[in-house]
Motif scaffolding. Structure first.
Motif, short mmCIF file in Angstrom:
data_model
loop_
_atom_site.label_atom_id
_atom_site.label_comp_id
_atom_site.label_asym_id
_atom_site.label_seq_id
_atom_site.Cartn_x
_atom_site.Cartn_y
_atom_site.Cartn_z
N PRO A 184 4.35 -10.81 -8.31
CA PRO A 184 4.15 -10.51 -9.68
C PRO A 184 2.91 -9.93 -9.85
CG PRO A 184 4.79 -12.85 -9.71
CD PRO A 184 4.62 -12.57 -8.13
N GLU A 185 1.88 -10.18 -9.04
CA GLU A 185 0.58 -9.40 -8.95
C GLU A 185 1.01 -7.99 -8.52
OE1 GLU A 185 0.70 -11.74 -5.03
OE2 GLU A 185 1.25 -12.10 -7.20
N ARG A 186 1.76 -7.62 -7.43
CA ARG A 186 2.14 -6.24 -7.05
C ARG A 186 2.93 -5.71 -8.10
NH1 ARG A 186 1.60 -6.14 -1.08
NH2 ARG A 186 -0.26 -7.39 -0.79
N LEU A 187 3.83 -6.29 -8.62
CA LEU A 187 4.60 -5.44 -9.62
C LEU A 187 3.41 -5.43 -10.89
CD1 LEU A 187 7.86 -7.91 -10.01
CD2 LEU A 187 7.73 -5.50 -9.22
N ALA A 188 2.58 -6.16 -11.18
CA ALA A 188 1.63 -5.77 -12.18
C ALA A 188 0.92 -4.38 -11.82
CB ALA A 188 0.45 -6.94 -12.56
N ALA A 189 0.67 -4.43 -10.60
CA ALA A 189 -0.02 -2.86 -10.08
C ALA A 189 0.60 -1.83 -10.36
CB ALA A 189 -0.66 -3.30 -8.83
N ALA A 190 2.10 -1.96 -9.89
CA ALA A 190 3.00 -1.16 -9.95
C ALA A 190 3.12 -0.47 -11.66
CB ALA A 190 4.35 -1.36 -9.50
N GLU A 191 3.17 -1.43 -12.35
CA GLU A 191 3.19 -1.08 -13.82
C GLU A 191 1.84 -0.39 -14.22
OE1 GLU A 191 4.76 -3.09 -17.87
OE2 GLU A 191 3.91 -4.36 -16.46
N ARG A 192 0.71 -0.83 -13.80
CA ARG A 192 -0.34 -0.09 -14.00
C ARG A 192 -0.55 1.48 -13.80
NH1 ARG A 192 -3.37 -3.56 -12.06
NH2 ARG A 192 -4.21 -2.56 -10.08
N PHE A 193 0.08 1.55 -12.39
CA PHE A 193 0.22 2.83 -11.83
C PHE A 193 1.13 3.77 -12.40
CE2 PHE A 193 -1.80 0.90 -8.29
CZ PHE A 193 -3.18 1.14 -8.75
N GLY A 194 2.33 3.25 -13.39
CA GLY A 194 3.36 4.25 -14.15
C GLY A 194 4.51 3.72 -13.80
N ALA A 195 5.07 2.57 -12.92
CA ALA A 195 6.20 2.17 -12.70
C ALA A 195 6.92 1.13 -13.65
CB ALA A 195 6.54 1.73 -11.28
N ILE A 196 8.15 1.10 -13.78
CA ILE A 196 8.71 0.08 -14.61
C ILE A 196 8.75 -1.33 -13.45
CG2 ILE A 196 10.63 -0.92 -15.63
CD1 ILE A 196 11.36 2.11 -16.25
N PRO A 197 8.26 -2.31 -13.80
CA PRO A 197 8.45 -3.29 -12.61
C PRO A 197 9.48 -4.24 -12.97
CG PRO A 197 7.34 -4.02 -14.63
CD PRO A 197 7.42 -2.69 -14.88
N LEU A 198 10.43 -4.43 -11.64
CA LEU A 198 11.61 -5.33 -11.73
C LEU A 198 11.57 -6.12 -10.50
CD1 LEU A 198 14.42 -5.36 -12.88
CD2 LEU A 198 14.97 -3.69 -11.32
N PRO A 199 11.60 -7.53 -10.69
CA PRO A 199 11.47 -8.53 -9.92
C PRO A 199 12.66 -8.57 -8.69
CG PRO A 199 11.00 -9.84 -11.71
CD PRO A 199 11.49 -8.19 -12.23
N ALA B 191 4.81 9.54 -7.45
CA ALA B 191 5.85 9.84 -8.59
C ALA B 191 5.54 10.15 -9.97
CB ALA B 191 7.09 8.52 -8.26
N THR B 192 4.49 9.35 -10.39
CA THR B 192 3.91 9.37 -11.65
C THR B 192 3.15 10.61 -11.89
OG1 THR B 192 3.40 6.95 -12.09
CG2 THR B 192 2.15 8.03 -13.47
N ALA B 193 2.55 11.13 -10.71
CA ALA B 193 1.62 12.45 -10.81
C ALA B 193 2.92 13.56 -10.89
CB ALA B 193 0.92 12.69 -9.68
N ALA B 194 3.92 13.21 -9.97
CA ALA B 194 4.97 14.49 -10.19
C ALA B 194 5.93 14.38 -11.69
CB ALA B 194 6.05 14.26 -9.06
N ALA C 195 0.80 -1.17 0.04
CA ALA C 195 -0.10 -0.01 -0.13
C ALA C 195 1.01 1.28 0.11
CB ALA C 195 -1.20 0.03 1.21
N VAL C 196 2.04 1.40 0.91
CA VAL C 196 2.72 2.62 0.93
C VAL C 196 3.58 2.49 -0.66
CG1 VAL C 196 4.68 3.54 2.03
CG2 VAL C 196 2.90 2.80 3.63
N GLY C 197 3.79 1.51 -0.71
CA GLY C 197 4.75 1.65 -2.04
C GLY C 197 4.14 2.04 -3.35
N LEU C 198 2.76 1.70 -3.39
CA LEU C 198 1.98 1.65 -4.60
C LEU C 198 1.66 3.26 -4.55
CD1 LEU C 198 0.08 -1.72 -5.03
CD2 LEU C 198 1.92 -0.79 -6.61
N THR C 199 1.26 3.83 -3.47
CA THR C 199 0.95 5.00 -3.38
C THR C 199 2.04 6.13 -3.77
OG1 THR C 199 1.23 5.27 -0.85
CG2 THR C 199 -1.04 4.94 -1.95
N ALA C 200 3.40 5.58 -3.24
CA ALA C 200 4.55 6.40 -3.67
C ALA C 200 4.74 6.48 -5.11
CB ALA C 200 5.80 5.72 -2.89
N VAL C 201 4.52 5.17 -6.04
CA VAL C 201 4.45 4.99 -7.45
C VAL C 201 3.38 6.28 -7.84
CG1 VAL C 201 3.82 3.74 -9.12
CG2 VAL C 201 5.40 2.76 -7.52
#
Length: 368
Positions: free
Chosen positions: A222-237, A208-211, A199-205
């Motif tokens: 993998p499902e958390r990385l998919a969410a991060a990508e949806r919110f604008g981040a590059i996912p990295l295992p 950052a995307t908004a900024a 929750a904290v990491g994804l709101t940071a993403v």
């Protein structure tokens, strides 16, 4: 005043729904809030591992939102009966750090937020038998139908908003977004790596995307990385070979900022090695043991610091986040799964298992 609350009786017991008794009226500067919804944060669940530092039995919960139903008067921010409010952490308002617009580092932060209130205060919350319950968890104890709080840690919001969903803005979202927007002051072209896509990491993403700050998100799910990508981040295992090297390549020579939400010493060291010269790593998760830094981790002007509550003044940051949300640039509601307050143990299990990123508990008034 009697109402229902979720009570944690011992560190290894489930929550129990009980009738509790509020034995005091709001004092000057305090308000009584009828809770519409409250987020479940990992800090609430960490009480189970506190080794006795947080007293039980207790009413926890510190991401509440609701409607003011009573006030003791003298509220400096003008909050009154009928106002819709989001509740955040408590602070004294008069120590040097509070006066310096850094209430998260209040001299009385521990006594006001972590230990059930000041010891000299008489019990204000008891169970039906009259035995004291530790109240004022983060100035709230909002796993309940009502919360008695200082008006200082309440922020008025537009009554047209879905109040029951706004509680996480008072802590989890505040922490992640505040680290990016306040601590780092990230803007267009700055690069960021976020360790842990909860929750904290994804709101940071999201922040950052908004900024306009390009972001790499590191996680083992993998499902958390998919969410991060949806919110604008590059996912990295997290298990990627040469993780620092991959981050440096993805951030054009190294990230300017890194935010750790995992408290994992190996990941923290890898993030430091992935920073560019003079880069900064922020820690928001509590470490459970010593942090040993590898040789070279702090070379070339790199630094590391702890960040509490996103370095936020809640009355400033919460409206800013709501503004971004209304503009479609901070979709924190997509992280939320709602539960009746009486299903708090199911919500805790789902949170621990990763089935829910951000549980939000809704009081069960309609069912009675």
């Amino acid at each position: 005043m009697r109402f229902q609350a979720a009570v944690l009786r011992s560190y290894d017991a489930p929550f129990t729904m009980e009738e509790v008794v509020l034995r005091t009226e709001p004092a000057v500067g305090e308000i009584l809030v009828e809770i519409a919804g409250t987020g479940m944060c990992r800090t609430d669940l960490a009480v189970r591992r506190s080794a006795g530092r947080s007293p039980v039995p207790a009413v926890l919960g510190h991401e509440g939102a609701g409607v003011v139903v009573r006030t003791g008067g003298g509220t400096d921010n003008g909050i009154g009966v009928g106002d819709h409010v989001v509740l955040s952490f408590d602070s004294c308002g008069h120590c040097p750090t509070c006066r310096g617009a850094a209430p998260a580092y209040c001299d009385s932060f521990a006594s006001l937020n972590l230990f059930g209130g000041r010891e000299e205060e008489p019990p204000r919350l008891t169970d039906a038998s009259g035995d004291a319950l530790a109240p004022r968890w983060f100035g709230q104890s909002s796993f309940a139908e009502y919360a008695l709080v200082s008006a200082r840690n309440a922020v008025r919001v537009d009554p047209a908003l879905p109040l029951e969903l706004l509680g996480p803005l008072g802590c989890g979202s505040l922490t992640g977004a505040g680290a990016v927007l306040n601590t780092f002051g990230a803007g267009p072209g700055d690069t960021l790596v976020v360790l842990g896509a909860g929750a904290v990491g994804l709101t940071a993403v999201m922040a950052a995307t908004a900024a306009g700050a390009p972001t790499v998100a590191v996680d083992r799910h993998p499902e958390r990385l998919a969410a991060a990508e949806r919110f604008g981040a590059i996912p990295l295992p997290a298990a990627s070979s040469d993780l620092p090297g991959r981050i440096r390549r993805l951030t054009d020579g190294g990230a300017r900022y890194a935010l750790d939400t995992t408290a994992s010493p190996p990941l923290i060291n890898q993030a430091l090695h992935a920073l560019r010269p003079t880069g900064t790593l922020g820690l928001v998760a509590r470490l459970h043991g010593p942090l040993t830094l590898e040789p070279g981790a702090l070379d070339r002007g790199r630094s590391v610091r702890h960040i509490c509550e996103g370095d936020a003044v809640p009355a400033l940051l919460i409206p800013r986040l709501i503004g971004l949300w209304r503009a479609g640039r901070f979709p924190f509601e997509q992280l939320i799964r709602t539960y009746p307050l009486s299903d708090i143990n199911e919500a805790e299990r789902d949170c621990d298992a990763g089935r829910a990123v951000k549980p939000v508990l809704l009081p069960d008034r309609a069912s009675r």
